[in-house]
Design a protein around this motif. Structure first.
Motif, mmCIF file in Angstrom:
data_model
loop_
_atom_site.group_PDB
_atom_site.id
_atom_site.type_symbol
_atom_site.label_atom_id
_atom_site.label_comp_id
_atom_site.label_asym_id
_atom_site.label_seq_id
_atom_site.Cartn_x
_atom_site.Cartn_y
_atom_site.Cartn_z
ATOM 1 N N MET A 1 1.083 -1.277 0.142
ATOM 2 C CA MET A 1 0.060 0.052 -0.022
ATOM 3 C C MET A 1 1.140 1.056 0.068
ATOM 4 S SD MET A 1 -3.179 -0.593 2.642
ATOM 5 C CE MET A 1 -2.685 -2.325 2.938
ATOM 6 N N THR A 2 0.472 2.384 -0.874
ATOM 7 C CA THR A 2 1.134 3.371 -0.981
ATOM 8 C C THR A 2 1.075 4.359 0.130
ATOM 9 O OG1 THR A 2 0.957 3.505 -3.424
ATOM 10 C CG2 THR A 2 1.952 5.506 -2.342
ATOM 11 N N TRP A 26 11.898 12.101 7.099
ATOM 12 C CA TRP A 26 13.049 11.526 7.761
ATOM 13 C C TRP A 26 12.909 10.163 8.393
ATOM 14 C CZ3 TRP A 26 16.246 13.972 12.215
ATOM 15 C CH2 TRP A 26 17.556 13.448 12.495
ATOM 16 N N ALA A 27 11.770 9.844 9.022
ATOM 17 C CA ALA A 27 11.353 8.486 9.463
ATOM 18 C C ALA A 27 11.176 7.479 8.449
ATOM 19 C CB ALA A 27 10.203 8.574 10.468
ATOM 20 N N LEU A 28 10.655 7.955 7.237
ATOM 21 C CA LEU A 28 10.134 6.975 6.002
ATOM 22 C C LEU A 28 11.545 6.895 5.475
ATOM 23 C CD1 LEU A 28 7.089 8.798 5.064
ATOM 24 C CD2 LEU A 28 7.427 6.398 5.755
ATOM 25 N N GLU A 29 12.487 7.917 5.166
ATOM 26 C CA GLU A 29 13.559 7.480 4.450
ATOM 27 C C GLU A 29 14.540 6.958 5.431
ATOM 28 O OE1 GLU A 29 14.758 8.563 1.551
ATOM 29 O OE2 GLU A 29 13.087 10.213 1.054
ATOM 30 N N GLU A 30 14.484 6.798 6.592
ATOM 31 C CA GLU A 30 15.416 5.744 7.611
ATOM 32 C C GLU A 30 14.913 4.370 7.215
ATOM 33 O OE1 GLU A 30 18.031 6.302 9.480
ATOM 34 O OE2 GLU A 30 18.175 8.337 9.781
ATOM 35 N N GLN A 33 11.337 3.410 2.887
ATOM 36 C CA GLN A 33 9.833 3.289 2.631
ATOM 37 C C GLN A 33 9.403 4.390 1.623
ATOM 38 O OE1 GLN A 33 6.751 1.893 5.424
ATOM 39 N NE2 GLN A 33 7.841 3.076 6.722
ATOM 40 N N PRO A 34 9.102 3.747 0.483
ATOM 41 C CA PRO A 34 8.475 4.831 -0.784
ATOM 42 C C PRO A 34 7.119 5.669 -0.188
ATOM 43 C CG PRO A 34 7.893 2.556 -1.345
ATOM 44 C CD PRO A 34 8.742 2.652 -0.322
ATOM 45 N N TYR A 35 7.107 6.841 -0.519
ATOM 46 C CA TYR A 35 5.913 7.564 -0.061
ATOM 47 C C TYR A 35 5.484 8.872 -0.935
ATOM 48 C CZ TYR A 35 9.275 10.892 1.422
ATOM 49 O OH TYR A 35 10.423 11.852 1.816
ATOM 50 N N ASP A 36 4.507 9.038 -1.163
ATOM 51 C CA ASP A 36 3.826 10.362 -1.952
ATOM 52 C C ASP A 36 3.587 11.133 -0.958
ATOM 53 O OD1 ASP A 36 4.100 8.567 -4.213
ATOM 54 O OD2 ASP A 36 1.828 8.005 -4.242
ATOM 55 N N ALA A 195 23.952 14.972 9.390
ATOM 56 C CA ALA A 195 24.683 14.362 8.664
ATOM 57 C C ALA A 195 24.135 12.721 8.166
ATOM 58 C CB ALA A 195 26.063 13.919 9.087
ATOM 59 N N ARG A 196 23.134 12.251 8.552
ATOM 60 C CA ARG A 196 22.593 11.029 8.350
ATOM 61 C C ARG A 196 22.238 10.972 6.726
ATOM 62 N NH1 ARG A 196 22.291 7.113 12.175
ATOM 63 N NH2 ARG A 196 20.586 5.965 11.051
ATOM 64 N N PRO A 197 22.099 10.229 6.020
ATOM 65 C CA PRO A 197 21.732 10.264 4.537
ATOM 66 C C PRO A 197 20.317 10.478 4.317
ATOM 67 C CG PRO A 197 23.861 8.626 4.779
ATOM 68 C CD PRO A 197 23.352 9.062 6.270
ATOM 69 N N ALA A 198 19.464 9.757 5.495
ATOM 70 C CA ALA A 198 18.281 9.873 5.229
ATOM 71 C C ALA A 198 17.676 11.047 5.922
ATOM 72 C CB ALA A 198 17.673 8.727 6.225
ATOM 73 N N TYR A 199 18.113 11.858 6.698
ATOM 74 C CA TYR A 199 17.925 13.338 6.808
ATOM 75 C C TYR A 199 18.076 13.994 5.792
ATOM 76 C CZ TYR A 199 17.648 17.865 8.592
ATOM 77 O OH TYR A 199 17.469 19.121 8.749
#
Length: 217
Positions: A1-2, A26-30, A33-36, A195-199
């Motif tokens: 599910m998107t 940031w949480a989704l990038e860590e 998870q893909p998101y719109d 510095a975290r890539p997800a951030y």
């Protein structure tokens, strides 16, 4: 599910990463998870369709299938519960991380937000200037306590978690005031988070939206 989240069509901070959708991004990038993202105007935030998702007419919201959430802390906690990279699997460690999540939003952030209100929203009030030192003192009390607890550790409790994600996001609001620079331990802590890539991906995504948004006429 998107997964779909909402964000400002044009953020009041101009893309400095202070709008609360950055925390969810940031949480989704860590967690990879893909998101719109559905961008909403200030007017649209007060319309029935958005109020059905967020009764207080704010952002962000989070939709996944039939699930709709509001409140940044609740959204980040929901994401973190499903991923060990944001909440440890050990029950005691998970409970401690959750405690720090609440501390970031309920203990550390309120006086920081109060400073913004005093400087911007209440700037024209006759008592605004007299109030500022009192607000700053309350902030420094919290930062003294937080700095002492963090010590020379990289993160609040062992490995990076959702607690650090929220705490760093809260402390970032102090950067322009100069108060954060008074606490080298906390300034370094915030820098580690940034510095975290997800951030970096989350920040870049919000900045891109604001860079592309037309200036108000």
């Amino acid at each position: 599910m998107t997964i779909t989240i909402t964000a400002f069509e044009r953020s009041p901070d101009g893309g400095k990463g202070l709008a609360r959708d950055t925390r969810v991004r940031w949480a989704l990038e860590e967690t990879n998870q893909p998101y719109d993202v559905r961008l909403v105007s200030f007017a649209a935030m007060k319309e029935p369709a958005h109020l059905a998702l967020h009764p207080f007419g704010q952002i962000p919201t989070y939709e996944e299938g039939d699930l709709a959430l509001f409140e940044t802390g609740a959204i980040v906690f929901h994401i973190a519960q499903q991923h060990a990279c944001l909440l440890p699997e050990d029950p005691a460690a998970r409970a401690r991380a959750t405690t720090w999540m609440f501390a970031a939003l309920n203990t550390v952030e309120p006086p920081i937000l109060d400073l913004t209100i005093a400087r911007i929203v209440e700037a024209d009030k006759p008592w605004s200037q007299a109030r500022l030192p009192l607000v700053a003192e309350r902030i420094r009390t919290r930062l003294n306590q937080l700095s002492a607890r963090l010590g020379d550790a990289d993160w609040l409790d062992g490995a990076f978690s959702a607690a650090d994600l929220l705490m760093v996001s809260v402390l970032l609001r102090l950067r322009m005031s100069g108060i954060l620079d008074e606490y080298p331990t906390l300034a370094a802590y915030v820098a580690r988070g940034e510095a975290r890539p997800a951030y970096q991906r989350a920040f870049g995504a919000q900045l891109t939206v604001n860079a592309a948004a037309p200036m108000a006429g």
